[in-house]
Enzyme design. Structure first.
Site, PDB file in Angstrom:
ATOM      1  N   LEU A 108       0.830  -1.202   0.000  1.00 15.72           N
ATOM      2  CA  LEU A 108       0.000   0.000   0.000  1.00 15.72           C
ATOM      3  C   LEU A 108       0.870   1.259   0.000  1.00 15.72           C
ATOM      4  CD1 LEU A 108      -2.903  -1.014   2.424  1.00 15.72           C
ATOM      5  CD2 LEU A 108      -2.628  -1.441  -0.026  1.00 15.72           C
ATOM      6  N   GLY A 153       0.784  -5.310   1.295  1.00 11.99           N
ATOM      7  CA  GLY A 153      -0.198  -5.308   0.216  1.00 11.99           C
ATOM      8  C   GLY A 153       0.256  -6.082  -1.013  1.00 11.99           C
ATOM      9  N   ASN A 177       3.641  -8.002   6.900  1.00 11.22           N
ATOM     10  CA  ASN A 177       4.519  -7.487   7.958  1.00 11.22           C
ATOM     11  C   ASN A 177       3.962  -6.247   8.644  1.00 11.22           C
ATOM     12  OD1 ASN A 177       4.882  -6.188   5.469  1.00 11.22           O
ATOM     13  ND2 ASN A 177       6.848  -5.350   6.137  1.00 11.22           N
ATOM     14  N   GLU A 178       2.644  -6.077   8.582  1.00 13.99           N
ATOM     15  CA  GLU A 178       2.032  -4.847   9.083  1.00 13.99           C
ATOM     16  C   GLU A 178       2.428  -4.514  10.523  1.00 13.99           C
ATOM     17  OE1 GLU A 178       0.680  -6.757   6.925  1.00 13.99           O
ATOM     18  OE2 GLU A 178      -0.341  -5.536   5.433  1.00 13.99           O
TER      19      GLU A 178
END
Lengths: 302, 302, 302
Positions: A108, A153, A177-178
């Site tokens: 993203l 994303g 890996n947010e």
């Protein structure tokens, strides 16, 4: 597929939405018959489509340099390109790969989430949802030829595919890996990962924000094959050929049956999910840390 | 975490409940600042808490000899200790291990289920539920350092953790072996196991009441690592260090997202589950076989 | 098992239904006491039952040559045989195997789905549902000794079992290969497979209609053991002996707990599922392709 038909926002709506933003120039061209030089004419500014006439397969190359960040425009182009391929009966399958060396997609676009209005955040998030809904429920066979790093994303995009081939390069890690960035993958990112690697592996991977290097990626099952880098695309094409042997109608109904429950969860909570994202991302603390992160990123590059 | 906040019965309620029982002397002491000799002052009679100030990690040692049976008092102390650690901002993670040689925990306390009143059975079962709810939904990182046999309720405790390290000793088996005793693991034991090892493996393990020795435990995924016995605690501490690198807020929301559906299933059926347990355990046939089992156990020891 | 009791259509109903069809001669004989020559007297025309008095186990041999196609009569006999074993307290387990060399079961009987009336299709599909419900929810321990090819409906039967042993013969492939024939496995076939091999493996296997040879079958987990062909039945009997050590009541409740949600999904949608099948199979396009397929099959044999 009554469900899918009912819930898909037509790409034209997104286009109109996109058109309100400055700097959006989709540059989509119509398909012309005769595939001789179709590669450049089909597709859009940021998505190269290279059709393989005989095989019924198109290679979609992500070309939003330097790292295929999923900006609002890029998301919109991706959705429109897939929709066009979906509606074009000469295609039954798509290989998704990157035109940017070393990166499949960085995920993203943080600049879309930072310093903008709530309306913009909402619009951006709808476009992310739309990408997932369109790809996850596609009637086409989708195969990822992952020829670069594939975090967040980017990973989500490949998880919507039917098959994933990863280049054997230790720098090409893949995962959601947010949490490492202090943010939380939405529930439908989680559902998609859980469907692929199971509940336990997803719980650990998501909490730790794990990025799996190729050998681990294969072991945990987040990709289906790891091959030498120069063979990624050819392997993906071989893999898709197997899927092409199955009658479309039976395969599509089967795919829809497998994915309906997961897709429906987002569809019924779409607005709430947008609200949730907007209120989260609008928080001062989140905005500050995103700004800091982006500034550091600039310094690194500069 | 509105959910978690709403459903947790405060430990003080359990305490009051426990206070009605003869012989319950929790002996909880308040935390004092300065960790010099904090290990003995924090915790309770049956739970040693050894804080590692710098790391933000506490080691919780189960000390209810000889085999860490989960009596009503012990359950209550465990819940209170975790709640205190949870509320103490200097802690972000807990390593759970045993102070009783050769046994992590023998599981539920059969004497609490035998020859007592229905009211007592109900109270006991609520405490078992409470332990699971508190541990499964903990905001802390929980890692098990399994340094002994780990059947039934002992296994359930470790399954609530985020990571499990097992000592490589062939006598240290782990599993939900309820059917071997002629009893049935409740649905939320089942859900917890299924989330860790998947549906098929859980179906087989639960029906056969399997206790997995270390190598099999690792293979089926009921534990994450098997290490030499003397390295269990240090390995658990290394593992938890990785989890400490993740921002708490993102990790906690992610964990809640993964576990909410499972926790909610018990929460909404809590009373029915107690009724179910009480009517089952009150049956003459079950009481007789428990009595027989306990008598044999006494003879064995005597 | 209130659930199971409530939903099982008594076999006698199916029998009456079957009796309306010409050519149905079930030839069921009543069980006679004394097992000396019981093997031939128990069971039916197409299902040999070989009881092992001491062990409490019966071997059910599928004998509908040449390939154990699941015709309406055969389905009915299988359900009745299992129901009789279920009601006979001297049995606690069943080993399911084939009496037809090289084939466990070729699956559903296409002649029952081709050129018949909608009423017949409905009746046939109810019998398929009934087989699954009866086998999947059986209180007996069911173990498959898979001594031959095991596609589609044959695979479904083995997936209802508690344990699967496959003969190590490269021609003995197992899987739900419906899409290869242009048809779609119903949702409860999908659910059953997903419960055994997980979501991701099921999605791929079902879309591609994969038939797994022994080594791959073991790896993906669609079978539990692969052994030399001459040891299939003895291995299945050894495996079932382990299940026999578990108290029936606890094991049965545990099994029901694991399978209830999946069974309930079909139970609540049973009529809709029949309607769905009838309207699908009645389509001109499907009828034509089935006819073509059956003609080719005849030529091949002729």
């Amino acid at each position: 597929m009554a469900l899918a038909a009912a819930v898909r926002v037509p790409a034209s709506v997104l286009l109109r939405a996109g058109a309100r933003l400055p700097g959006v120039a989709l540059g989509l061209t119509e398909r012309v018959d005769g595939w001789g030089d179709g590669a450049r004419r089909f597709g859009s500014q940021r998505v190269l489509v290279e059709p393989d006439a005989g095989a019924g397969v198109a290679v979609m190359k992500l070309k939003n340099p330097p790292v295929n960040t999923l900006s609002l425009e890029f998301l919109t182009e991706l959705v429109i390109c897939l929709e066009k391929l979906e509606n074009d009966k000469s295609f039954r399958g798509v290989v998704l790969t990157s035109d940017c060396p070393g990166v499949f997609s960085a995920g993203l676009d943080l600049t879309e989430m930072c310093g903008k209005s709530p309306a913009h955040y909402a619009e951006y998030w709808k476009a992310v949802q739309e990408l997932w809904l369109q790809f996850y429920q596609s009637n086409l066979v989708l195969v990822s030829a992952i020829n670069g790093a594939c975090p967040a994303g980017g990973c989500l995009m490949t998880l919507t595919c039917d098959y994933r081939v990863l280049a054997d390069n230790p720098r090409y890690c893949i995962g959601l890996n947010e949490t490492q960035l202090g943010i939380v993958a939405p529930f439908w990112f989680k559902d998609t990962l859980e469907n692929v690697i199971g509940h336990r592996a997803a719980e650990r991977a998501l909490q730790l924000g794990l990025l799996f290097p190729p050998a681990e990626a294969l072991q945990v099952g987040i990709v289906d094959q790891v091959v030498p880098e120069e063979q990624v695309q050819s392997t993906a094409l071989s893999a898709i050929a197997q899927w092409m042997t199955i009658p479309d109608h039976a395969r599509q109904l089967t795919k829809a049956m497998m994915r309906k429950a997961t897709a429906s969860r987002l569809i019924t909570q779409r607005d709430a999910d947008v609200q949730n994202f907007v209120s989260f991302i609008s928080k001062d603390s989140i905005q500050k840390s995103l700004q800091l992160y982006l500034e550091r990123l600039k310094e690194k590059k500069g």
